[in-house]
Structures are given as structure tokens and as C-alpha cells.
Design a protein around this motif. Structure first.
Motif, PDB file in Angstrom:
ATOM      1  N   CYS A 123       0.872  -1.172   0.000  1.00  0.00           N
ATOM      2  CA  CYS A 123       0.000   0.000   0.000  1.00  0.00           C
ATOM      3  C   CYS A 123       0.914   1.228   0.000  1.00  0.00           C
ATOM      4  CB  CYS A 123      -0.987   0.006   1.155  1.00  0.00           C
ATOM      5  SG  CYS A 123      -0.257   0.176   2.789  1.00  0.00           S
ATOM      6  N   THR A 124       0.377   2.382   0.191  1.00  0.00           N
ATOM      7  CA  THR A 124       1.201   3.583   0.114  1.00  0.00           C
ATOM      8  C   THR A 124       2.019   3.776   1.392  1.00  0.00           C
ATOM      9  OG1 THR A 124      -0.471   4.628  -1.303  1.00  0.00           O
ATOM     10  CG2 THR A 124       1.198   6.061  -0.342  1.00  0.00           C
ATOM     11  N   GLY A 125       1.341   3.825   2.540  1.00  0.00           N
ATOM     12  CA  GLY A 125       2.037   4.147   3.780  1.00  0.00           C
ATOM     13  C   GLY A 125       2.589   2.976   4.539  1.00  0.00           C
ATOM     14  N   ASN A 126       2.104   1.750   4.249  1.00  0.00           N
ATOM     15  CA  ASN A 126       2.519   0.546   4.983  1.00  0.00           C
ATOM     16  C   ASN A 126       2.361   0.732   6.489  1.00  0.00           C
ATOM     17  OD1 ASN A 126       5.513  -1.458   5.484  1.00  0.00           O
ATOM     18  ND2 ASN A 126       3.429  -2.151   5.155  1.00  0.00           N
ATOM     19  N   SER A 127       1.245   1.357   6.870  1.00  0.00           N
ATOM     20  CA  SER A 127       1.001   1.570   8.293  1.00  0.00           C
ATOM     21  C   SER A 127      -0.279   0.901   8.770  1.00  0.00           C
ATOM     22  CB  SER A 127       0.924   3.064   8.609  1.00  0.00           C
ATOM     23  OG  SER A 127      -0.275   3.629   8.101  1.00  0.00           O
ATOM     24  N   ALA A 128      -1.160   0.484   7.826  1.00  0.00           N
ATOM     25  CA  ALA A 128      -2.442  -0.075   8.256  1.00  0.00           C
ATOM     26  C   ALA A 128      -2.879  -1.242   7.371  1.00  0.00           C
ATOM     27  CB  ALA A 128      -3.510   1.022   8.280  1.00  0.00           C
ATOM     28  N   ARG A 129      -3.375  -0.964   6.156  1.00  0.00           N
ATOM     29  CA  ARG A 129      -3.965  -2.029   5.344  1.00  0.00           C
ATOM     30  C   ARG A 129      -2.998  -3.157   5.030  1.00  0.00           C
ATOM     31  NH1 ARG A 129      -6.250   2.161   1.030  1.00  0.00           N
ATOM     32  NH2 ARG A 129      -4.406   3.206   1.878  1.00  0.00           N
ATOM     33  N   SER A 130      -1.815  -2.826   4.532  1.00  0.00           N
ATOM     34  CA  SER A 130      -0.865  -3.883   4.177  1.00  0.00           C
ATOM     35  C   SER A 130      -0.337  -4.595   5.414  1.00  0.00           C
ATOM     36  CB  SER A 130       0.289  -3.304   3.360  1.00  0.00           C
ATOM     37  OG  SER A 130       0.910  -2.231   4.044  1.00  0.00           O
ATOM     38  N   ILE A 131      -0.223  -3.872   6.521  1.00  0.00           N
ATOM     39  CA  ILE A 131       0.208  -4.476   7.784  1.00  0.00           C
ATOM     40  C   ILE A 131      -0.852  -5.464   8.284  1.00  0.00           C
ATOM     41  CG2 ILE A 131       0.548  -3.987  10.234  1.00  0.00           C
ATOM     42  CD1 ILE A 131       3.021  -3.397   8.638  1.00  0.00           C
ATOM     43  N   ILE A 132      -2.118  -5.068   8.179  1.00  0.00           N
ATOM     44  CA  ILE A 132      -3.211  -5.954   8.580  1.00  0.00           C
ATOM     45  C   ILE A 132      -3.226  -7.199   7.702  1.00  0.00           C
ATOM     46  CG2 ILE A 132      -5.731  -6.165   8.718  1.00  0.00           C
ATOM     47  CD1 ILE A 132      -5.792  -3.147   9.397  1.00  0.00           C
ATOM     48  N   ALA A 133      -3.057  -7.002   6.385  1.00  0.00           N
ATOM     49  CA  ALA A 133      -3.049  -8.142   5.465  1.00  0.00           C
ATOM     50  C   ALA A 133      -1.887  -9.082   5.757  1.00  0.00           C
ATOM     51  CB  ALA A 133      -2.980  -7.638   4.021  1.00  0.00           C
ATOM     52  N   GLU A 134      -0.710  -8.527   6.004  1.00  0.00           N
ATOM     53  CA  GLU A 134       0.459  -9.339   6.332  1.00  0.00           C
ATOM     54  C   GLU A 134       0.183 -10.204   7.564  1.00  0.00           C
ATOM     55  OE1 GLU A 134       5.028  -8.769   8.037  1.00  0.00           O
ATOM     56  OE2 GLU A 134       3.945  -7.041   7.219  1.00  0.00           O
ATOM     57  N   THR A 135      -0.366  -9.591   8.587  1.00  0.00           N
ATOM     58  CA  THR A 135      -0.634 -10.304   9.829  1.00  0.00           C
ATOM     59  C   THR A 135      -1.678 -11.394   9.638  1.00  0.00           C
ATOM     60  OG1 THR A 135      -0.117  -8.305  11.084  1.00  0.00           O
ATOM     61  CG2 THR A 135      -1.348 -10.022  12.230  1.00  0.00           C
ATOM     62  N   LEU A 136      -2.743 -11.076   8.913  1.00  0.00           N
ATOM     63  CA  LEU A 136      -3.810 -12.042   8.698  1.00  0.00           C
ATOM     64  C   LEU A 136      -3.328 -13.264   7.915  1.00  0.00           C
ATOM     65  CD1 LEU A 136      -6.809  -9.663   7.936  1.00  0.00           C
ATOM     66  CD2 LEU A 136      -6.780 -11.448   9.680  1.00  0.00           C
ATOM     67  N   LEU A 137      -2.598 -13.037   6.835  1.00  0.00           N
ATOM     68  CA  LEU A 137      -2.149 -14.178   6.039  1.00  0.00           C
ATOM     69  C   LEU A 137      -1.145 -15.021   6.811  1.00  0.00           C
ATOM     70  CD1 LEU A 137      -2.207 -15.816   3.492  1.00  0.00           C
ATOM     71  CD2 LEU A 137      -0.519 -14.272   2.482  1.00  0.00           C
ATOM     72  N   ARG A 138      -0.303 -14.378   7.585  1.00  0.00           N
ATOM     73  CA  ARG A 138       0.675 -15.129   8.375  1.00  0.00           C
ATOM     74  C   ARG A 138      -0.042 -16.072   9.356  1.00  0.00           C
ATOM     75  NH1 ARG A 138       3.872 -11.113  10.056  1.00  0.00           N
ATOM     76  NH2 ARG A 138       5.263 -11.427   8.281  1.00  0.00           N
TER      77      ARG A 138
END
Length: 280
Positions: A123-138
Motif C-alpha cells: 500500500c502507500t504508507g505501509n502503516s495499516a492495510r498492508s500491515i493488517i493483510a500481512e498479519t492475517l495471512l501469516r
């Protein structure tokens, strides 16, 4: 067919039209408003309108109306036909003079290997959406995925509401950090099997092609960081983002990755991207 393909090639030789087509391919299967296209590419409204009309006339994009807005989507069938024309007609199907990817057919792509799959969320800021996605898939992937996230313009710190929410839901957040997408590009960067963009701004940006030809998709969601109102209203925006990503990632992890060829797998991932959250 030849005349149509030559017209499409002539249309794409124009820098502004080519930029629009590339953006719509990155955003596929999204339909993107004309105003957003013009803004993302820095084109005047009149210029973007003329370029969109030319692309539509060439059959490279489709137009739809939503209320008072005109939305545009890439015509991937036309793109496939153009590539097929270049390879089979112009190059006579010679594998020695075409990139290996162009020589693959639906029968020759083969299934994905049964292994630990590497995945990158952007994502742009890598502070929320992509961090949430990373955590969920892991966590939902149960060890089947090596997951990273990154931002095209990352913030220095993770969003505290996102981190607090993930912690409250029982996720381990100790290893999370904001990262620049540049960490995952270049000759020494790891290769990925899947690359997902989860915000429209990141998908609109022109990035270098990924090594190893990973399967990619756009799972754009509104930015919860921009939510306004009370703390409860802001938290609700993050909860909604979490729920939407959880649904998509659960559908992704349920796919029989090792038994699908690349074309079928890409179609399934695009289906997840195009499906309403309530229907996944």
C-alpha cells in the motif's frame, strides 16, 4: 484481426494512452473513474477524455456509467489477443525469439509447486492495510506462506489504532515494521509468488516489473487512517478493513494452490478481488 491489432498497437504507441492502459491493467478488475485516472497520471481532463475515447474505440478498454460518473476497465481479452497476434503471427510462434512467458499456454503453465509461498502486500504508507493483510495471512495461512508488506511511501511508524486492534484480536505484532517497497526490488531482492496491492494509490503508481513473474492482483480498500469522527468511529473503520481483508485472505488460503495452473489461479484471485465482501 490483423487490422484490429495494428490499430491497437498504434493507439498504445501514444504515451498518454499507453499510461492509461497500463494503469487500468494494474487496477484490473476494478473499473476506475475518469477523474481518478486523469489525476493519477497528471493529465488534463480534456486530454484524458480524448485518450480514453481512443482506447475505447480501439477496443482496449470498456466504459460503464455509475450515476453521473464514467468508469473504465481494461479489456484483458483484447490484450490477450494482441499478445497472441504478436507471438503467433508476427513471430510465427518461435520460442527462441520470444520471452518464455509468452510461450506458455493453458496446457503448459502447470500447477503451482507445493511449497511455502512467498507473498508481498503493498500500500502507500505501509502503516495499516498492508500491515493488517500481512498479519492475517501469516496467521490464517498456518505456516504455508512467507509474508511481507511494504509501502511506496511508507510512514516512519505503524498506525497505533491498527496495531492495537491486531493485538486485541490475538495477533503477534512484535515483528511488524514499516518497510519501503525498494527493499524488495533489485538484483538481491527475494522473489515472490504473489504480489497484492491493497490501496488504489499504490496500484496507480508505475512500479518496475517483479522478478520471477509473480501472480498479482489488486485488492483495493478505503484507507481507514483517513477516517474522521470519534475514536469509536475511527476504530470502526479499522474493524471494517480488517473484516474485508480477512474475508479475502480466507478465500485465498482456501484455494488449492498446488493443483491450479497459473491461468486458473489468476482467474480465481481476480474473482476474489471482484466479489463483494458479503458474497466471498
Amino acid at each position: 484481426m490483423e487490422i484490429e491489432c495494428l490499430t491497437q498497437l498504434s493507439t498504445l504507441s501514444h504515451e498518454g494512452r499507453n499510461a492509461i492502459f497500463r494503469l487500468l491493467m494494474r487496477r484490473y478488475p476494478d473499473a476506475v473513474p475518469a477523474g481518478e485516472i486523469a489525476s493519477a497520471l497528471g493529465q488534463k481532463a480534456s486530454t484524458a477524455s480524448a485518450n480514453l475515447a481512443a482506447l475505447r474505440e480501439a477496443g482496449l478498454i470498456a466504459q460503464a456509467r455509475q450515476g453521473t460518473s464514467l468508469l473504465y476497465r481494461a479489456n484483458v481479452t483484447a490484450a490477450q489477443g494482441l499478445v497472441d497476434f504478436l507471438f503467433n503471427d508476427c513471430c510465427r510462434g518461435r520460442p527462441d525469439i520470444c520471452p518464455p512467458a509468452l510461450t506458455l499456454t493453458s496446457e503448459g503453465t502447470g500447477a503451482m509447486p507445493d511449497k511455502t509461498y512467498s507473498v508481498l502486500f503493498i500500500c502507500t504508507g505501509n502503516s495499516a492495510r498492508s500491515i493488517i493483510a500481512e498479519t492475517l495471512l501469516r496467521d490464517l495461512g498456518e505456516g504455508r506462506f512467507a509474508v511481507q508488506s511494504a509501502g511506496t511511501k511508507p510512514y516512519s511508524e505503524l498506525n497505533p489504532i491498527a496495531v492495537r486492534m491486531l493485538r486485541q484480536k490475538g495477533h503477534d505484532v512484535s515483528a511488524l515494521r514499516a518497510k519501503n517497497v525498494a527493499e524488495f526490488q533489485g538484483p538481491d531482492a527475494p522473489s515472490f509468488d504473489f504480489v497484492f496491492t491493497v490501496c488504489d494509490l499504490a496500484a496507480n503508481e508505475e512500479c518496475p516489473p517483479w522478478e520471477g513473474q509473480p501472480i498479482s492482483a489488486h485488492w483495493g480498500l478505503p484507507d481507514p487512517v483517513k477516517a474522521t469522527g470519534t475514536d469509536a468511529e475511527k476504530t470502526l473503520a479499522f474493524q471494517q478493513t480488517y473484516g474485508a481483508l480477512r474475508n479475502r485472505i480466507a478465500a485465498f488460503t482456501a484455494l488449492p494452490l498446488h493443483s491450479l495452473d497459473r491461468i486458473s489461479l489468476q482467474a480465481e484471485i481476480d474473482r476474489i478481488a471482484a466479489t463483494k465482501e458479503s458474497d466471498i
